[in-house]
Structures are given as structure tokens and as C-alpha cells.
Design a protein around this motif. Structure first.
Motif, PDB file in Angstrom:
ATOM      1  N   LEU A 136      76.946  60.897  38.771  1.00  0.00           N
ATOM      2  CA  LEU A 136      77.926  59.939  39.275  1.00  0.00           C
ATOM      3  C   LEU A 136      78.341  58.955  38.178  1.00  0.00           C
ATOM      4  CD1 LEU A 136      79.107  59.466  42.085  1.00  0.00           C
ATOM      5  CD2 LEU A 136      77.297  57.835  42.527  1.00  0.00           C
ATOM      6  N   MET A 137      77.418  58.674  37.229  1.00  0.00           N
ATOM      7  CA  MET A 137      77.719  57.687  36.181  1.00  0.00           C
ATOM      8  C   MET A 137      78.950  58.051  35.353  1.00  0.00           C
ATOM      9  SD  MET A 137      74.530  58.480  33.562  1.00  0.00           S
ATOM     10  CE  MET A 137      75.030  57.606  32.090  1.00  0.00           C
ATOM     11  N   VAL A 138      79.236  59.367  35.279  1.00  0.00           N
ATOM     12  CA  VAL A 138      80.398  59.815  34.517  1.00  0.00           C
ATOM     13  C   VAL A 138      81.695  59.468  35.254  1.00  0.00           C
ATOM     14  CG1 VAL A 138      81.477  61.845  33.448  1.00  0.00           C
ATOM     15  CG2 VAL A 138      78.980  61.678  33.594  1.00  0.00           C
ATOM     16  N   HIS A 139      81.570  59.261  36.579  1.00  0.00           N
ATOM     17  CA  HIS A 139      82.785  59.108  37.393  1.00  0.00           C
ATOM     18  C   HIS A 139      82.967  57.706  37.951  1.00  0.00           C
ATOM     19  CE1 HIS A 139      83.134  63.406  37.052  1.00  0.00           C
ATOM     20  NE2 HIS A 139      81.879  63.498  37.413  1.00  0.00           N
ATOM     21  N   PHE A 140      82.258  56.740  37.379  1.00  0.00           N
ATOM     22  CA  PHE A 140      82.377  55.358  37.840  1.00  0.00           C
ATOM     23  C   PHE A 140      83.825  54.886  37.905  1.00  0.00           C
ATOM     24  CE2 PHE A 140      77.855  53.854  36.742  1.00  0.00           C
ATOM     25  CZ  PHE A 140      77.504  53.902  38.082  1.00  0.00           C
TER      26      PHE A 140
ATOM     27  N   THR B 144      86.696  56.580  38.234  1.00  0.00           N
ATOM     28  CA  THR B 144      87.455  57.164  39.347  1.00  0.00           C
ATOM     29  C   THR B 144      87.125  56.425  40.639  1.00  0.00           C
ATOM     30  OG1 THR B 144      87.048  59.262  38.248  1.00  0.00           O
ATOM     31  CG2 THR B 144      88.025  59.356  40.454  1.00  0.00           C
ATOM     32  N   ILE B 145      85.829  56.201  40.848  1.00  0.00           N
ATOM     33  CA  ILE B 145      85.417  55.576  42.105  1.00  0.00           C
ATOM     34  C   ILE B 145      85.884  54.120  42.155  1.00  0.00           C
ATOM     35  CG2 ILE B 145      83.401  54.850  43.439  1.00  0.00           C
ATOM     36  CD1 ILE B 145      82.175  57.480  42.899  1.00  0.00           C
TER      37      ILE B 145
ATOM     38  N   HIS C 110      89.498  53.823  43.074  1.00  0.00           N
ATOM     39  CA  HIS C 110      89.903  54.214  44.434  1.00  0.00           C
ATOM     40  C   HIS C 110      88.890  53.771  45.481  1.00  0.00           C
ATOM     41  CE1 HIS C 110      93.100  56.659  42.793  1.00  0.00           C
ATOM     42  NE2 HIS C 110      92.231  57.133  41.920  1.00  0.00           N
TER      43      HIS C 110
ATOM     44  N   PHE D  39      88.704  51.466  47.642  1.00  0.00           N
ATOM     45  CA  PHE D  39      89.158  51.105  48.978  1.00  0.00           C
ATOM     46  C   PHE D  39      89.467  52.346  49.823  1.00  0.00           C
ATOM     47  CE2 PHE D  39      92.468  49.964  52.054  1.00  0.00           C
ATOM     48  CZ  PHE D  39      91.763  49.007  52.782  1.00  0.00           C
ATOM     49  N   SER D  40      90.222  53.297  49.226  1.00  0.00           N
ATOM     50  CA  SER D  40      90.545  54.535  49.951  1.00  0.00           C
ATOM     51  C   SER D  40      89.274  55.290  50.305  1.00  0.00           C
ATOM     52  CB  SER D  40      91.422  55.458  49.112  1.00  0.00           C
ATOM     53  OG  SER D  40      92.489  54.763  48.570  1.00  0.00           O
ATOM     54  N   ILE D  41      88.373  55.402  49.321  1.00  0.00           N
ATOM     55  CA  ILE D  41      87.140  56.148  49.554  1.00  0.00           C
ATOM     56  C   ILE D  41      86.327  55.493  50.673  1.00  0.00           C
ATOM     57  CG2 ILE D  41      84.928  56.866  48.545  1.00  0.00           C
ATOM     58  CD1 ILE D  41      86.307  57.067  45.839  1.00  0.00           C
TER      59      ILE D  41
END
Lengths: 231, 111
Positions: free
Chosen positions: B72-76, B78-79, B82, B84-86
Motif C-alpha cells: 500500500l505504501m507505493v500507492h499512498f 493515489t489514495i 481520492h 473522499f470518493s474511496i
């Protein structure tokens, strides 16, 4: 030091050690926020940032652990066979509930993200958010999602179901122990099932079976839905 | 233990094989899960033949997906972009799924 820290075995050891300590901590405190998987991931990401080690290096050790997800998913089939007898009398209602719940989870997630104009990769990654992490990871891979985003959110969903699921259901007027179990297993997989087991043995069995059935339903339906909605 | 582990891997391979031959969009290990269930149900194999390894694997299941969680650390970013949407989609969808599943089960089951 840098070369030593890039040895795969260092990260296998640290993963095992942190996980072991996290389980100890959780036994003592028992809060939803001290769920071992959450604490372990948090501590490992912290360690990697502190020592400035990238994820690729970590995963050169980590992949030896995640490899065992493959056979573990097969083992879920054995678990399902073992527990099936216990719900024989309610098999059809149970299957309908899990089937409808599982499809609702995929569709509602995609529709809300579409309404918010979120990028497609999020829909592909999060569509299997309600099923057990190893199955969700496989589904995400097969529909073009990002497995790590899937894993993170799936764990978060489990913790949410574990901590609040029962209160939400009671608030909405659900009283049956079997219904609570089925819902927790369908919407929040293994981490939710842990809470169902605390509630009662009966809830736990329904929840465990629901997580198996929804794993299968979601594995089959997600690629179809994604193909149909997102071309 | 060795025998049961071998049988588990046999079904994993069978699942991968079905996936490879028929090009179904379902992962090989999930097909393996269904195949081992059917083999048990139709008494092609006995529970004792697979239980030792399957119990051990399930006991440590959580440990095996730690590396994906760390990923998940690679995708901080992106998260973060987004969140609020997530958050809204995941919360809304989870609550709806919980309620709908419980409601159907409660209405349909025998008392």
C-alpha cells in the motif's frame, strides 16, 4: 548497512517478528484498532520509511510469505466443506442472502465511484472489497486493479465490520444471530467473522460460510460486471 | 502433513491448469478451492487426507497477506488524491451490503 538491509531474509524475519508481537499486543488490548494485521502493516511501512528501503526490496523477502496465499485459498474450500453440515436446514435462504449481498457490494461500490467520477482503476481495485483478502487480491489482478490498494481497503473494510457491523445491524432492527453472522461474513470477510465468533458460535459458523460463498460469488461476478459496465 | 500439503498443491495445480486451458477469468487458486470442495463432497478424497495442512494454512492466512498490505505504501498518493470518493463508496457500499444481507437472511430463514 544498506546492503544488509536489502537481504530478503531480513524482511522475512521482521515480518514474522512484528506480526508475532502485534498478536501479543492484540491479546492484551483487544481493540479493533489493534487488529494484528493493521498494526503489522503500519509498523513495517514505518520501518521501511525510517531505513529508506523501497517496497521492491521488502518484497524480495515478502514474496516468500505471500506465495502461501495460493494454497491457503484452496484450504478455504476444505473449511467450507467441513462447516456446510451446520447450516443444512437454512441452506437456500443463506445462499440467496449471500448472493444478493455479494452482488450488491460490487454494484453499489462501482455506482458510487462512478457518480463521484473516480478513476476506473479504483473501481477495478475496489470492486472485490468485501471478500477475504487472498481472494480479493486474485480478483483485482484478473480485472486489472492494483492488488495492494485492494489489500489495504479490504483490511479496512474488515476492521470497520468488526468494530461497527453489529451496532449498525442492531440499529437497523436486525435481531437474528444467524442474520448478523451471514451479513458480517458477506460484507466484511474474515476480520468481520472474528467479531461474529465473539458474538456466538452460531453467528461465527454462518459468517465463516458466508465469507467462503461470497468469495466464490464475487470471483465469478466481478469480471462479468466489470466487462459489462467498464468497457 | 506432507501428504495433505501435497494434495492441497495438487488441487492448486489443477485449478491453474483449468484456468490455463479454458482461459476463464477466475484465478487458478479459486478454481482449486471449488475443485477440492467438490472432491470432498463427492468423496473422491477424505477430509483427514487434507485437514492437517489446510488447518495450518488457514491458521496463518493473515500473515500471508501482510506483504500486499505493505505494498500500500507505493500507492499512498493515489489514495490521498481520492480519499473522499474511496471513503464514501466503501462506507456506503459496506453498510448497504451488511443490511441487505441480514434483512434477506432474517426474512427467509426458518424460525
Amino acid at each position: 548497512m544498506k546492503t544488509f538491509l536489502s537481504l530478503p531474509v531480513v524482511w522475512v524475519f521482521l515480518t514474522l517478528a512484528v506480526f508475532f508481537l502485534a498478536q501479543r499486543l492484540h491479546k492484551r488490548l483487544g481493540w479493533a484498532l489493534t487488529t494484528p494485521i493493521l498494526v503489522t502493516i503500519f509498523v513495517l511501512i514505518l520501518l521501511l520509511s525510517v531505513f529508506d528501503v523501497d517496497f521492491g526490496t521488502y518484497d524480495s523477502g515478502g514474496k516468500f510469505l505471500s506465495f502461501f496465499l495460493g494454497p491457503s485459498v484452496v484450504a478455504l474450500g476444505v473449511l467450507f466443506y467441513e462447516k456446510l453440515d451446520e447450516i443444512k436446514s437454512n441452506l437456500l435462504p443463506f445462499c440467496i442472502a449471500v448472493f444478493v449481498g455479494g452482488i450488491c457490494s460490487i454494484l453499489s461500490l462501482i455506482f458510487i465511484l462512478m457518480a463521484l467520477k473516480a478513476p476506473e482503476v479504483l473501481m477495478r481495485s475496489l470492486a472485490p472489497k468485501s471478500v477475504t483478502t487472498p481472494i480479493a487480491i486474485e480478483i483485482a489482478k484478473s480485472v486489472g486493479g492494483v492488488p495492494s490498494i485492494t489489500a489495504g481497503i479490504v483490511i479496512a473494510v474488515g476492521i470497520f465490520g468488526n468494530a461497527f457491523g453489529i451496532y449498525i445491524l442492531r440499529f437497523l432492527g436486525i435481531t437474528s444471530k444467524t442474520a448478523i453472522g451471514t451479513a458480517l461474513g458477506t460484507a466484511s470477510h474474515g476480520i468481520g467473522t472474528a467479531r461474529a465468533l465473539e458474538e456466538s458460535e452460531l453467528s461465527g459458523v454462518y459468517s465463516g460460510l458466508a465469507l467462503c460463498v461470497n468469495g466464490l460469488v464475487t470471483a465469478i461476478v466481478t469480471p462479468l460486471v466489470i466487462d459489462w459496465i467498464l468497457v | 502433513m506432507l501428504k495433505s500439503l501435497t494434495i492441497i498443491f495438487l488441487f492448486l495445480i489443477l485449478g491453474e491448469f483449468v484456468n490455463y486451458i479454458f482461459k476463464v477469468p477466475v484465478a487458478g487458486n479459486i478454481i482449486g478451492m471449488v475443485l477440492i470442495f467438490l472432491a470432498l463432497k463427492f468423496k473422491l478424497i477424505k477430509l483427514e487426507m487434507v485437514k492437517p495442512a489446510s488447518d495450518k494454512l488457514l491458521k496463518y492466512l493473515v500473515l500471508f497477506f501482510v506483504p500486499y498490505g505493505v505494498g500500500l505504501m507505493v500507492h499512498f498518493d493515489t489514495i490521498k488524491a481520492h480519499w473522499f470518493s474511496i471513503g464514501l463508496a466503501v462506507l456506503g457500499s459496506t453498510i448497504l451490503t451488511l443490511y441487505l444481507t441480514a434483512f434477506i437472511q432474517e426474512k427467509l430463514q426458518k424460525k
